[in-house]
Structures are given as C-alpha cells and as structure tokens.
Design an enzyme around this catalytic site. Sequence first.
Site, PDB file in Angstrom:
ATOM      1  CB  VAL A  76      -0.888   0.019   1.144  1.00 36.90           C
ATOM      2  CG1 VAL A  76      -1.918  -1.231   1.169  1.00 36.90           C
ATOM      3  CG2 VAL A  76      -0.279  -0.085   2.834  1.00 36.90           C
ATOM      4  N   GLY A 131      11.918  -2.474  -9.774  1.00 38.72           N
ATOM      5  CA  GLY A 131      11.769  -3.298 -10.841  1.00 38.72           C
ATOM      6  C   GLY A 131      10.512  -2.766 -11.619  1.00 38.72           C
ATOM      7  N   GLY A 132       9.765  -1.589 -10.832  1.00 36.90           N
ATOM      8  CA  GLY A 132       8.522  -1.526 -11.776  1.00 36.90           C
ATOM      9  C   GLY A 132       7.549  -2.504 -11.797  1.00 36.90           C
ATOM     10  CE  LYS A 185      13.211   0.540  -4.858  1.00 31.56           C
ATOM     11  NZ  LYS A 185      12.236   1.293  -4.983  1.00 31.56           N
ATOM     12  CG  HIS A 188      17.605   1.180  -6.224  1.00 35.16           C
ATOM     13  ND1 HIS A 188      16.662   1.675  -6.701  1.00 35.16           N
ATOM     14  CD2 HIS A 188      18.177   0.075  -7.084  1.00 35.16           C
ATOM     15  CE1 HIS A 188      16.237   1.208  -7.910  1.00 35.16           C
ATOM     16  NE2 HIS A 188      17.079   0.110  -8.269  1.00 35.16           N
ATOM     17  CG  ASN A 189      14.148   4.376  -5.446  1.00 33.75           C
ATOM     18  OD1 ASN A 189      14.365   3.536  -5.887  1.00 33.75           O
ATOM     19  ND2 ASN A 189      12.880   4.844  -5.555  1.00 33.75           N
ATOM     20  CD  GLU A 192      14.827   4.804 -10.008  1.00 29.87           C
ATOM     21  OE1 GLU A 192      14.889   3.734  -9.560  1.00 29.87           O
ATOM     22  OE2 GLU A 192      13.864   5.431 -10.134  1.00 29.87           O
ATOM     23  CG  HIS A 455      33.719  29.030  15.076  1.00 28.65           C
ATOM     24  ND1 HIS A 455      32.624  28.865  16.182  1.00 28.65           N
ATOM     25  CD2 HIS A 455      33.033  29.891  14.288  1.00 28.65           C
ATOM     26  CE1 HIS A 455      31.697  29.616  15.813  1.00 28.65           C
ATOM     27  NE2 HIS A 455      31.875  30.403  14.739  1.00 28.65           N
TER      28      HIS A 455
HETATM   29  C1  6PG Z   1      11.893   1.091  -8.604  1.00 33.30           C
HETATM   30  C2  6PG Z   1      11.602   2.388  -8.785  1.00 33.30           C
HETATM   31  C3  6PG Z   1      10.302   2.772  -8.121  1.00 33.30           C
HETATM   32  C4  6PG Z   1       9.702   4.126  -8.667  1.00 33.30           C
HETATM   33  C5  6PG Z   1      10.275   5.484  -8.283  1.00 33.30           C
HETATM   34  C6  6PG Z   1      10.059   6.592  -8.945  1.00 33.30           C
HETATM   35  O1  6PG Z   1      13.009   0.800  -8.031  1.00 33.30           O
HETATM   36  O2  6PG Z   1      11.242   0.140  -9.293  1.00 33.30           O
HETATM   37  O3  6PG Z   1      12.544   3.351  -8.121  1.00 33.30           O
HETATM   38  O4  6PG Z   1      10.430   2.771  -6.828  1.00 33.30           O
HETATM   39  O5  6PG Z   1       9.432   3.974 -10.044  1.00 33.30           O
HETATM   40  O6  6PG Z   1      10.185   5.405  -7.052  1.00 33.30           O
HETATM   41  O7  6PG Z   1      10.547   7.632  -8.297  1.00 33.30           O
HETATM   42  P1  6PG Z   1      10.062   9.180  -8.743  1.00 33.30           P
HETATM   43  O8  6PG Z   1       8.672   9.000  -8.877  1.00 33.30           O
HETATM   44  O9  6PG Z   1      10.609   9.472  -7.391  1.00 33.30           O
HETATM   45  O10 6PG Z   1      10.697   9.493  -9.767  1.00 33.30           O
END
Ligand code: 6PG
Length: 479
Positions: A76, A131-132, A185, A188-189, A192, A455
């Site tokens: 969720v 991985g969407g 995670k 990771h993002n 990304e 300081h």
């Molecule tokens: C993943 C993606 C997923 C999501 C992102 C998009 O690892 O599968 O990162 O978690 O697509 O959160 O992030 P934004 O909407 O912030 O670009």
Amino acid sequence: MSGTAQIGVSGLAVMGRNLARNFARNGFSVAVHNRTTSRTDALVQEFGDEGTFVAARTPEEFVVALERPRRLVIMVKAGNPTDAVIQEFAPLLEDGDIIIDGGNAHFEDTRRRERELRERGIHFVGAGISGGEEGALHGPSIMPGGSKESYGSLEPMLEKISAKAKDGDSCVTYIGPDGAGHFVKMTHNGIEYADMQLIGEAYQLLRDVAGYSPAQIADIFRSWNTGRLDSYLIEITAEVLSHVDAETGDPFVDVVLDQAEQKGTGRWTVQIALDLGVPVSAIAEAVFARSVSGHAALRAASRHLEGPSAHKLGEDEAAAFADQVEQALYASKIVAYTQGFHEIAAGSEQYDWNIDLGEVAAIWRGGCIIRAAFLDRIAGAYEAQPQMPSLLADKSFAEEIGAAQDDWRAVIATAVTRGVPTPAFAATLAYYDSLRAERLPAALTQGQRDYFGAHTYRRTDREGTFHTLWGGDKTEGES
Ligand code: 6PG
C-alpha cells in the site's frame, strides 16, 4: 485458526497484483486481499489460472487463509496508509507471524514499525522492491530488512520470485536489521535519480552541441548499451528517444512537458545524506535539476538572461564529441555510484546494520531499475576489499576514470562554454577533483571561522586546538 496459503498479498494495485501473480506463477499458494473487493475479484477472474489464489474479502478472512507463521505482504502507499493497514492486521496475528512492507517506506518509519511490532511478538520486514510493474511480475530485485529469523522463513520464496543475475544468482539477500532494507532501496532510488540525470545531460549535449536528432541519439545510446555502459536505463533511453508521438508525428521527447516529477525517495536520500554528512552531490544535483525543471514561472521569467551564441558541431566533430560524452557519462556514473555506496556504508555504521556492500551490488545486477553490467565489477571490488573506503579506491575503476578524465573535462568545459546545463556532470568531476586535491580551501574556511567566531582550528604540524587572537599582539594560543 490457520489456513494453507503460503503467502498473502494485501493491496492489489498494479505492483501488489503483479507480485501476487509472481508468487502464484512460482508455485506458491497466495491469499489475496484488497480494501475494495472488486480488485480481488478482478485478479482472480483474470489470472486465476496462473496458480493458486485464495480470495479474501476481509482482513479476518485474509489472516485465517494463511499457514503459520503467517507471511503477509502489504503493498500500500507509504506513510499513513501503511500504518492503517498494520493496525488493521496486527491484532489478528499471533507470535512469530511476519508482516512484510514491500512499498517505498521511509526507513525511519520502518524502524519504528519494526520496534512496535517486535514488542507484540510480530516480525516486521521492510523490503525494498525494485523493478517497477514488470519486475514485480517477472522478477524484481528485493532488499529485505528485519530480523534474521523472519528472513529465514521468507528466503526460499523470495529467492524464487526475484530476478536472476546473468550467473543465475537470485537478486535478493538479507540486508540487515529493522530499516536497513528500506534504507538501501532509498539509496538505490537516489542513484537512479543521478543516473537518469546524467543520461539526460548526455542527451542534451548530443542534441544541443552535436546537433543530433532524438532518433540519432537513440542509435548512439543503443551502441553505448553494447559496451561498458550496458544497463537498463541506457536501454530504455534509446527506446524513449526513438519513440514517435502517434498524434503529431513528432519525436515523443519533444511533445512531453519538460517538468520532472518525483515521489520523494531521491529527496530522502539527499536529506539523510545531509544528516550523515555524506557528500552525494550527484544525487543532490539530480533532485535539484528536477525541481528547477518544475519551476515553470521562474523559468518563464528568466528567458531574458543571456547565454553564449548557439552553434552546432560539424559531422566529424559531432561523432568525436559523442565519443567524449560516452567517456564523461561513464566517469560521472562511477562517481555517482561511489557516492551512493558511501551513503549506504555511513547508514550501516550509524545504525549498526552491518550491510555487505558487495552483496548490495550483487542483488542490483538484475531486476532493479539501475541494473547494469558494471555492477558485477562493483560487487567483485567490494568482495575483494570489503572495507574499501570508497569505490574509487578500487584500482580498476580508478584507472578507468583516469583514462576518461581528459574527455570528461573537455565535455564539461564545452557544456560551460556553450551554456548547456550539466549540473550532475560538473558535480561528479568536482567531487573527483576534491578527493584528489592535496590541499582544499577548507583551511581558509577554518581561518575565517576562527576570525569571526573564535571557532578554533587544528594545525598541520602539531596536535591540539588553536585560536588566533586576530588583530591582537599574540598570533595564536592553544585552547
Ligand atoms: C523502482 C523504482 C520505483 C519508482 C520510483 C520512481 O526501483 O522500481 O525506483 O520505486 O518507480 O520510486 O520515483 P520517482 O517517482 O520519485 O521518480
């Protein structure tokens, strides 16, 4: 009472639905539940023949359908909806049952939930899943954090449903206690975001400086994808750039509004990095670049600002420039990943998670959005030297960046003189040069701080803390 379903998935929007199907397709019996029961019905109706689903209409039915210890995956929205679902299920559970949060939760929330549920005898696993939609169905990269005991109960199932790297290894591993999985995670993002921004800057340079069309740039990315830049993000970049808008016949990328949105994980990565004191400038620039793009009024009000005159390169020069951009992109990408891994190391130390960076790199080789061929080498580098202070300490990455640096600098210099914004390229190079520098202007900063605020500073030639009596007759004193 307990049932026979081996796992349950509650929250059947596209990610939850696909994850439930993935479990079922791998031979596990899956209890499925959604607040709106029509979603549950639709799933069973459409995909019921893919495996064994047990449709549950209420939280009670859902819990009763599960074998013990119960394993409930909740898919969720992060934040309050997650807490609400946990509050709904927790009173129905028994000692040793496991709730798995597969959303993009903030790791501090995960730490809190894990603590609260542990006190009630329930395991809480914060699992990053990347991985969407496609990954959820065909094999994501999974980053679970929580108790080792709960991981033991989940491992065989997660190994089955996760992506497989080229060598056949499952892209899942135990990350560490409480919020470790969601922290990894989140980072990771963040990576990304940086990777996408760097790709975006490369595209802009190829378009505005080299003068290539989106279709030509798609071909360039396609050829890069056969080399060391081989990755999912490069692959889909070529797909997006070659896509033509059906309505107008224009390149798709030209009809999309250039205002990037974000859900928050990149921003969190930067916020936490600030707290931990870790320089993640590539990720920060990527987050800022998205926010600059979204300030439509500010941008509209700035069109009068002057820039250099535009002129595009000739054909031969353009091809040579594209090769340089590949070097710049690769070098910047190594730095962006270096910064991300630094943040994970710092988080691991701060929260006592004992995260294995090599394992993290290994489970990112398949399934996740940043999957890339070079993660194999990152995994190998950390395996060989687990205590490596930085990825740039690895000899082979350092050598590659060294070989790329002339082109890297030339590309950024060109961007600056042509007025093409490349904040992430520039930030990664500045980080690299900062690390290399024998002396940084930080000494001057310390002097200024001592001057205006007493300081104090430390010296290069002896131990201790010093303060200079500025303008007075004594030059310095130990304090
Ligand atoms: C993943 C993606 C997923 C999501 C992102 C998009 O690892 O599968 O990162 O978690 O697509 O959160 O992030 P934004 O909407 O912030 O670009």
